[in-house]
Write an enzyme that holds these catalytic residues in place. Structure first.
Site, short mmCIF file in Angstrom:
data_model
loop_
_atom_site.label_atom_id
_atom_site.label_comp_id
_atom_site.label_asym_id
_atom_site.label_seq_id
_atom_site.Cartn_x
_atom_site.Cartn_y
_atom_site.Cartn_z
N GLY A 1 -3.43 -11.62 -42.30
CA GLY A 1 -1.97 -11.47 -42.18
C GLY A 1 -1.39 -10.31 -42.98
O GLY A 1 -0.54 -9.56 -42.48
N ASN B 1 -7.95 -7.26 -40.64
CA ASN B 1 -8.26 -7.97 -39.39
C ASN B 1 -6.93 -8.32 -38.73
O ASN B 1 -6.25 -9.23 -39.16
CB ASN B 1 -9.07 -9.23 -39.72
CG ASN B 1 -9.30 -10.10 -38.50
OD1 ASN B 1 -9.05 -9.70 -37.37
ND2 ASN B 1 -9.78 -11.31 -38.75
N TRP B 2 -6.61 -7.57 -37.69
CA TRP B 2 -5.31 -7.77 -37.03
C TRP B 2 -5.30 -8.97 -36.08
O TRP B 2 -4.26 -9.31 -35.54
CB TRP B 2 -4.88 -6.48 -36.32
CG TRP B 2 -4.09 -5.58 -37.22
CD1 TRP B 2 -4.20 -5.50 -38.58
CD2 TRP B 2 -3.04 -4.67 -36.85
NE1 TRP B 2 -3.30 -4.59 -39.06
CE2 TRP B 2 -2.58 -4.06 -38.03
CE3 TRP B 2 -2.48 -4.30 -35.63
CZ2 TRP B 2 -1.55 -3.11 -38.03
CZ3 TRP B 2 -1.46 -3.35 -35.62
CH2 TRP B 2 -1.01 -2.77 -36.82
N LYS B 3 -6.47 -9.54 -35.85
CA LYS B 3 -6.56 -10.70 -34.95
C LYS B 3 -5.82 -10.40 -33.63
O LYS B 3 -5.90 -9.28 -33.15
CB LYS B 3 -6.02 -11.95 -35.65
CG LYS B 3 -6.66 -12.14 -37.03
CD LYS B 3 -6.38 -13.48 -37.66
CE LYS B 3 -7.06 -13.54 -39.02
NZ LYS B 3 -7.08 -14.87 -39.60
N GLU C 1 -15.64 -15.84 -46.39
CA GLU C 1 -14.31 -16.31 -46.01
C GLU C 1 -14.32 -17.83 -45.90
O GLU C 1 -14.68 -18.39 -44.85
CB GLU C 1 -13.91 -15.73 -44.64
CG GLU C 1 -13.69 -14.25 -44.63
CD GLU C 1 -12.65 -13.86 -43.58
OE1 GLU C 1 -11.70 -13.15 -43.95
OE2 GLU C 1 -12.77 -14.28 -42.42
N GLY D 1 -5.47 -17.93 -43.74
CA GLY D 1 -4.12 -18.17 -43.23
C GLY D 1 -3.40 -19.34 -43.88
O GLY D 1 -2.33 -19.75 -43.41
N GLU E 1 -12.78 -17.91 -36.60
CA GLU E 1 -11.94 -18.15 -35.41
C GLU E 1 -12.71 -17.87 -34.13
O GLU E 1 -12.53 -18.54 -33.11
CB GLU E 1 -10.66 -17.30 -35.50
CG GLU E 1 -9.71 -17.85 -36.55
CD GLU E 1 -8.72 -16.85 -37.13
OE1 GLU E 1 -8.54 -15.77 -36.56
OE2 GLU E 1 -8.13 -17.17 -38.18
N SER F 1 -6.48 -15.42 -47.25
CA SER F 1 -5.19 -15.40 -47.96
C SER F 1 -5.12 -14.34 -49.06
O SER F 1 -4.49 -14.56 -50.09
CB SER F 1 -4.84 -16.79 -48.50
OG SER F 1 -4.62 -17.69 -47.41
N HIS G 1 -16.64 -14.24 -37.20
CA HIS G 1 -15.41 -14.75 -37.83
C HIS G 1 -15.24 -16.21 -37.44
O HIS G 1 -15.53 -16.60 -36.30
CB HIS G 1 -14.20 -13.92 -37.37
CG HIS G 1 -12.97 -14.24 -38.15
ND1 HIS G 1 -12.23 -15.37 -37.91
CD2 HIS G 1 -12.38 -13.61 -39.18
CE1 HIS G 1 -11.22 -15.41 -38.77
NE2 HIS G 1 -11.29 -14.35 -39.56
P1 PGA Z 1 -5.82 -14.20 -43.81
O1 PGA Z 1 -7.03 -13.98 -42.77
O2 PGA Z 1 -5.89 -13.02 -44.78
O3 PGA Z 1 -4.59 -14.17 -42.97
O4 PGA Z 1 -6.06 -15.48 -44.49
C1 PGA Z 1 -8.27 -13.51 -43.20
C2 PGA Z 1 -9.22 -13.49 -42.03
O5 PGA Z 1 -9.17 -14.39 -41.19
O6 PGA Z 1 -10.06 -12.57 -41.90
#
Ligand code: PGA
Length: 259
Positions: free
Chosen positions: A236, A20-22, A169, A175, A105, A214, A103
């Site tokens: 990330g 997931n490159w966000k 998640e 993150g 976010e 993470s 997600h």
């Molecule tokens: P992260 O993000 O690996 O940076 O914790 C995971 C995600 O939000 O899908």
């Protein structure tokens, strides 16, 4: 009768590894995407998806040969007066075959309700395969799972429910560099499997269950080795081909171990 006790992943040992490159990446990142595609050659027992920003979908899809390209959200309507949104048809047209839905976010930024996530799941239909995300904000008390269960049930559309993957998640792990213990991840996925089987019957056993939050090159091997884990959703650490290559190596080792 559906058997809800199965803990092993049903995808015959294959693992789904999704990045997931966000909101990261410009044309300068295309070389990194090509390198991730290259790294996937060493993981033949893994299905790899990279969910890039919408601006890169078209070019990324034209570039890759081994991995699939995904989007990070979609609108429920096919077209219309929805400034800033993208329809399933547009994302498919650009070259996406997967989409992350719900997600945390997106749920937060767009104040998405479970019902709205369910409508997006329905809109994705059979054209874009969703990675549906659920997870608790905090692990509080013994019945922390009740909210996750409600979130999952509320985020599934009415029938028909097309093929999708489910990512657990925990929001506090995203993150943050903090992850649940391996036993907690396994327990959460076993419980999610039970909810899926309860809701979808035998089909609930075929839904790949991913862990996200993470994940990195150092912890991927032990997470992938858990029997309930059918893959990873990586934020990330998916941005660099070097760390994706290391994660894929760890996943491949777990995926290719005979059950
Ligand atoms: P992260 O993000 O690996 O940076 O914790 C995971 C995600 O939000 O899908």
């Amino acid at each position: 009768m559906a058997d809800a006790t199965t803990t092993t992943d049903p995808t015959e040992g294959r693992l789904l590894i999704a990045g997931n490159w966000k909101m990261h990446g410009t044309s300068a990142s295309l070389a990194e995407i090509a390198a991730i595609d290259e790294a996937a050659a060493a993981a033949p027992h893994c299905d790899v998806v990279l969910c890039v920003p919408a601006t890169l979908i078209d070019r990324a899809a034209g570039l890759v040969r081994r991995i699939a390209i995904g989007a990070q959200d979609c609108h429920v309507a096919a077209s219309g007066a929805h400034t800033g949104d993208l329809s399933v048809e547009m994302l498919v047209d650009a070259g996406a075959s997967w989409v992350i839905l719900g997600h945390s976010e997106r749920r937060r930024a767009a104040a998405l309700s479970d019902r709205e996530v369910a409508l997006r799941m329905a809109a994705a239909g059979s054209m874009l395969r969703p990675i549906l995300c659920v997870g608790e904000t905090v692990r509080d008390g013994a019945d922390w799972f009740a909210g996750v269960r409600d979130q999952l049930l509320g985020s599934l559309p009415e029938d028909p429910v097309h093929d999708f993957a489910l990512a657990y998640e925990p929001v506090w792990a995203i993150g943050s560099g903090r992850t649940p213990t391996l036993a907690e991840i396994d327990d959460a996925l076993v419980r999610l499997r039970e909810v899926l089987v309860e809701r979808l019957g035998g089909r609930g056993r075929a839904v790949p269950l991913l862990y996200g939050g993470s994940v990195n090159a150092a912890n991927a091997a032990e997470i992938c080795a858990l029997p309930a884990v059918g893959g990873l959703l990586i934020g990330g650490a998916s941005l660099s081909a070097a760390s994706m290559a290391a994660i894929l190596q760890a996943a491949e080792a777990a995926a290719s171990v005979p059950a």
